[in-house]
Design an enzyme around this catalytic site. Structure first.
Site, PDB file in Angstrom:
ATOM      1  CD  GLU A 273      -0.005  -3.009 -11.589  1.00  0.00           C
ATOM      2  OE1 GLU A 273       0.281  -1.877 -11.003  1.00  0.00           O
ATOM      3  OE2 GLU A 273      -1.373  -3.431 -12.231  1.00  0.00           O
TER       4      GLU A 273
ATOM      5  CD  GLU B 245      -2.969  -2.569 -16.547  1.00  0.00           C
ATOM      6  OE1 GLU B 245      -3.026  -3.577 -15.823  1.00  0.00           O
ATOM      7  OE2 GLU B 245      -1.771  -2.577 -16.780  1.00  0.00           O
TER       8      GLU B 245
END
Ligand code: COA
Length: 717
Positions: free
Chosen positions: A122, A102
Site C-alpha cells: 500500500e 489482511e
C-alpha cells in the site's frame, strides 16, 4: 465474484475476480454472503478461503478509491469471518497482498504454496494497510519485521513468511485440496488463541526505540513521501494502544492519506505504469502483434552503456555476445560486467545461481561473424550517425534474415539508421538510461518502417529484463531527452542571470528530485555537455567561443566551456559546479571560485545579473519541459501523457508523489501554465522552447480533462 462450494464438511470460498481477484465491492458482498451461508449450514465445520486462477486476492480494488465507498466495509466482512466458531483457513497461492493479506490475518490459519508471495504494498500507492494490517501483522511478527514490510511494501516469499510466523505451513500442489486437508486437521480445535486481535505485540517494550529507528530510516530513504511516516506511526500504535484503539489510530492515518494529493498521484503512476504497455502503431498494437522468441542476443560496444545492457540481458537468462573492436576494450568490458554482477550478489540483489548462469551465457568476441545467428542485436557505440549506419549495414549483410537490429542511441533518428539496411521493418531503437542495469526506463523507438512484430518483441524483451518500456516515435532526442532539453538549458541561463548552482539545485531537490541539474552535471562530467555543444555547433558549421551567445539564432550559454577551460569537470576532478573533498568525492560544497567564474563570464558576455525568485527557477525549469511535453504529444512522438510521466519517473527519478510533469501540469491548471509559458516566450524570444505548444493552448482554452489528452486531440478541438 465468490464461488461457494462444499466438500464434505468444508466450505470453500473461491474469490473469482480476474485478473488479480481484488476485493471490489462485489467481492465484499459475495464474501459476506458466503460467510452467512457457511455459518447457517450446520453440516459445514470449517471454511477455506482461496483465489481462483492465478492468485489469492492481491488487495483492495484501487480503482474504487476514487468512488464513494459502499458497504460492506472490508474490515466488517473480515471481522465476521474471525467471529465464526468454525475455523477459517486462508489457502494462499500467487500474490497475497494488501487487503488479501489482511483477509488472511483475520483467518484462524494461513497456509501457502512455496512460491507464493505476501506483502503490504500500500505504501507504494501512498496509503497504509487500512483494514487492520498495521495492527495485526505486528501481533504475529513483532514490530521490527512489520515496520520493515509495511514501510517498504516489499513482497516476501512463503519460506520467509513461514520464518516470521505469518503463515503456519507451506504446501505444494493444488490449493483447494491443500486447504481442505488442512481445514480437516484443525476442525473442532479451540479458536480463541488463533484470533490475532487477542494477541499482544512481542517487542512492545521497545516500541519507542524501534519506531525512532524506522522514522529516521524512512525520512532518509523515502524523502518527501508522506505514507511511510504514517505507516511507522500506525504500526507503533499496535504496541502502545489496545487493539480497538489502535484500529482507530490506523483509520485516522488512512483517512488522511487516501485523500492526499500524494496518494492520488501515486495511484495515477500505478495505472500509468501498466497503461504504457498498451502500445499502438500504424498496422498493429499490443493485442494484435505477437513477440518473436528471443534466445540469443548481441551487444556491440563494451563501454558504460554496452556493459550495463549486457548485465540486464544476462540476468534475465539471455545469451549475450559482447562485441568489441580490440582485445583490451573487450577484456575491460568483461571485467566491468563481472564486477557489476558480483557487486549485486554481495548486496543480495542477484541470487548466486543467476550470477553463475550469467557467467556461462556471456560470449565475448571481436568477430562480427559470431553474431550471424543471434535473434537480437543491440548496438551501443558512441553517438555518431555514420558509424551506426556502417555497423547496421554490416549487420544486415551477415545476420540471419530474422535478426532484429536495435540501437541504443539516445537521440539519432531511427529512420536514418534503418535505411542503412534492407530490413527497416526489423530496425528499432532501445534506449537505456545510465546506469543501464539500474535505471528502470527503457525507451523503445519505432521508425516509420518498424513492424508491429518488432515492436511487440522489444516491448516483451523490456518486460523480461525488468524494465518499464515506453514506446515512442522516432524524432531528434525522442521523448525523454528531447523533453529534458529545456531543463538543462534553462538551468544555465538562470546561472547567467543571477542564480547560484545551489539555489537552482535546491529548488528541484525540494520538489522531490534526488539531485538538482548541477549536482547531476558534476556526476556525469561537465566535459560531456561541453563536447555535445561543440559538436552541435560544428555540425552547423559554427566555431563557438567563450562569449558566444547565439547559435543559429537560438540563445545558448557557454558556461560549461568556461568550466571546461578551468579543468572543472565535476566530481572526477574534485571540482565542478561544486567543490568536492577529493577527486571522485561525493560531498558537494558551494564554491566561491565558481561564482567568480560565473560573474566574470556574465561581465564579458554583457549579461546583467539580478535576484531570481525560487518560483521563477521552478517555472523556468519545469514549465519549459511541460511545454515541450505537449509538443511531443502534439506530434505523436508520445501517444499519451502517461507515456511522458512514466518516462520521467523511471528515467529521471521524478518523484512519484507528483505523478510526472504532465500530471503536475494538470494539478496546477493548464491555463495557469499556458499563461506563464506565454510570459516567458515574450521575455525570452530567442529560446524556441518557450514558443507555446498549440495543443497546450487548445487544451487549456477548451478545459479538456487529462484523460482526454493524447496525440491527435488537437485536430478535434
Ligand atoms: N486494484 C485494481 N486493479 C488492479 C489491482 C488492484 N489492487 N492490482 C492489479 N490491478 C490490475 C492492473 O491495473 C492490471 O490492469 P490492466 O490489465 O487493465 O492494466 C491488471 O490488474 C494486472 O496487473 P499487473 O500488475 O499488470 O499484473 P502482474 O501479474 O504484473 O502483477 C500484482 C500482479 C498483483 C503483483 C500487481 O498488480 C500489484 O502489485 N498490484 C497492486 C497490489 C496492491 O497494491 N494491493 C494493495 C491495494 S490497496
Amino acid at each position: 465474484m465468490v464461488d461457494y462450494s462444499v466438500h464434505g464438511q468444508v466450505a470453500v470460498f473461491e474469490v473469482n475476480n480476474p485478473p488479480v481477484n481484488a476485493f471490489s465491492h462485489k467481492v465484499r458482498v459475495g464474501l459476506d454472503r458466503s460467510i452467512d451461508k457457511a455459518i447457517r449450514d450446520t453440516n459445514v465445520k470449517a471454511i477455506v478461503i482461496c483465489g481462483k486462477g492465478r492468485t489469492f486476492p492481491a488487495g483492495a480494488d484501487i480503482r474504487e478509491f476514487d468512488q464513494p465507498h459502499k458497504e460492506p466495509w472490508l474490515t466488517g466482512v473480515f471481522e465476521k469471518l474471525e467471529k465464526t466458531t468454525k475455523p477459517v483457513v486462508a489457502a494462499i497461492h500467487g500474490t497475497c497482498l494488501g487487503g488479501g493479506l489482511e483477509c488472511a490475518l483475520f483467518c484462524h490459519y494461513r497456509i501457502a504454496q512455496k512460491t507464493a508471495r505476501v506483502g503490504f504494498p500500500e505504501v507504494q500507492i501512498g496509503i497504509l494497510p487500512g483494514a487492520a494490517g498495521t495492527q495485526r501483522l505486528p501481533r504475529l511478527t513483532g514490530l521490527r519485521v512489520a515496520m520493515d514490510m509495511i514501510t517498504s511494501g516489499r513482497h516476501i516469499l512463503a519460506p520467509e513468511a513461514l520464518k516470521y510466523g505469518i503463515i503456519d505451513e507451506m504446501f505444494t500442489g493444488d490449493v483447494i485440496n491443500a486447504g481442505i486437508k488442512f481445514a480437516k486437521s484443525v476442525m473442532n480445535k479451540p479458536l480463541e488463541d488463533r484470533c490475532l486481535k487477542n494477541k499482544t505485540v512481542k517487542d512492545a517494550d521497545q516500541a519507542d526505540q524501534i519506531a525512532d529507528e524506522f522514522m529516521s530510516l524512512v525520512k532518509r530513504k523515502y524523502k518527501g513521501f508522506e505514507a511511510p511516516i504514517d505507516c511507522v506511526k500506525a504500526v507503533k500504535a499496535s504496541a502502545t494502544l489496545p487493539y480497538r484503539e489502535g484500529l482507530k489510530a490506523e483509520a485516522l492515518y488512512m483517512q488522511k492519506l487516501v485523500l492526499s494529493g500524494q496518494s492520488a498521484a501515486q495511484r495515477y503512476a500505478f495505472f500509468s505504469e501498466r497503461a504504457v504497455s498498451r502500445w499502438k502503431i500504424p498496422g498493429g498494437n499490443f493485442q494484435t502483434a505477437k513477440p518473436l522468441p528471443i534466445k540469443s542476443t548481441a551487444v556491440i560496444g563494451a563501454g558504460t552503456m554496452g556493459t550495463g545492457i549486457a548485465v540486464c540481458l544476462l540476468n534475465a537468462g539471455y545469451q549475450v555476445y559482447l562485441l568489441e573492436q580490440n582485445q583490451k576494450f573487450l577484456e575491460n568490458g568483461v571485467k566491468t560486467i563481472r564486477g557489476i554482477i558480483e557487486g549485486s550478489v554481495r548486496l543480495g540483489k542477484t541470487p548466486m545461481a543467476v550470477a553463475q548462469k550469467a557467467a556461462t551465457l556471456l560470449k565475448p568476441t571481436m568477430k562480427y561473424e559470431d553474431l550471424a545467428d543471434v535473434d537480437l542485436v543491440i548496438e551501443a557505440v558512441y553517438e555518431n550517425l555514420s558509424l551506426k549506419r556502417e555497423i547496421f549495414s554490416k549487420l544486415d549483410k551477415l545476420c540471419k534474415p530474422t535478426t532484429l537490429l536495435c540501437s541504443n542511441t539516445s537521440s539519432l533518428d531511427i529512420n536514418r539508421i534503418g535505411t542503412a539496411t534492407k530490413r527497416g521493418d526489423k530496425v528499432a531503437g532501445m534506449h537505456f538510461f545510465a546506469p543501464a542495469y539500474y535505471m528502470r526506463l527503457l525507451e523503445n523507438i519505432h521508425s516509420t518502417e518498424t513492424s508491429p512484430t518488432t515492436v511487440a518483441t522489444i516491448m516483451d524483451v523490456g518486460r523480461k529484463i525488468g524494465k518499464v518500456s515506453v514506446l515512442v516515435k522516432s524524432c531528434q532526442g525522442f521523448l525523454a531527452n528531447r523533453m529534458r532539453g529545456p531543463f538543462s538549458v534553462e538551468a544555465y541561463f538562470l546561472l547567467e542571470e543571477g542564480s547560484t548552482p545551489q539555489e537552482v539545485d535546491s529548488v528541484m531537490e525540494n520538489l522531490g528530485m534526488p539531485m538538482g541539474p548541477f549536482k547531476t552535471g558534476d556526476l556525469s562530467g561537465l566535459d560531456i555537455g561541453y563536447k555535445i555543444q561543440t559538436e552541435l555547433a560544428k555540425s552547423k558549421g559554427v566555431e563557438l567561443t567563450a562569449d558566444s551567445k547565439f547559435l543559429m539564432g537560438e540563445r545558448i550559454s557557454t558556461l560549461t566551456r568556461t568550466m571546461y577551460d578551468k579543468g572543472r569537470l565535476g566530481r572526477k576532478t574534485g571540482k565542478g559546479w561544486y567543490r568536492y573533498e577529493k577527486p571522485g568525492g561525493k560531498l558537494a560544497s558551494p564554491d566561491e571560485e565558481v561564482m567568480e567564474l560565473i560573474k566574470d563570464h556574465c561581465m564579458k558576455a554583457g549579461i546583467q545579473r539580478r535576484n531570481i525568485s525560487t518560483q521563477e527557477i521552478l517555472e523556468r525549469l519545469v514549465y519549459s519541459c511541460i511545454n515541450e511535453g505537449f509538443k511531443i504529444l502534439e506530434e505523436g512522438v508520445a501517444a499519451t501523457p502517461e507515456d511522458i510521466d512514466i518516462s520521467w519517473i523511471y528515467g529521471f527519478s521524478w518523484p512519484k508523489y507528483l505523478g510526472g510533469p504532465m500530471y503536475y501540469a494538470n494539478r496546477i491548471g493548464l491555463d495557469k501554465i499556458y499563461k506563464r509559458i506565454c510570459y516567458y516566450h515574450e521575455n525570452f524570444p530567442y529560446s524556441s522552447h518557450w514558443i507555446p505548444s498549440r495543443l497546450l493552448q487548445k487544451l487549456s482554452e477548451n478545459k479538456v480533462p487529462m484523460n482526454q489528452w493524447c496525440s491527435g486531440t488537437d485536430s478535434k478541438l
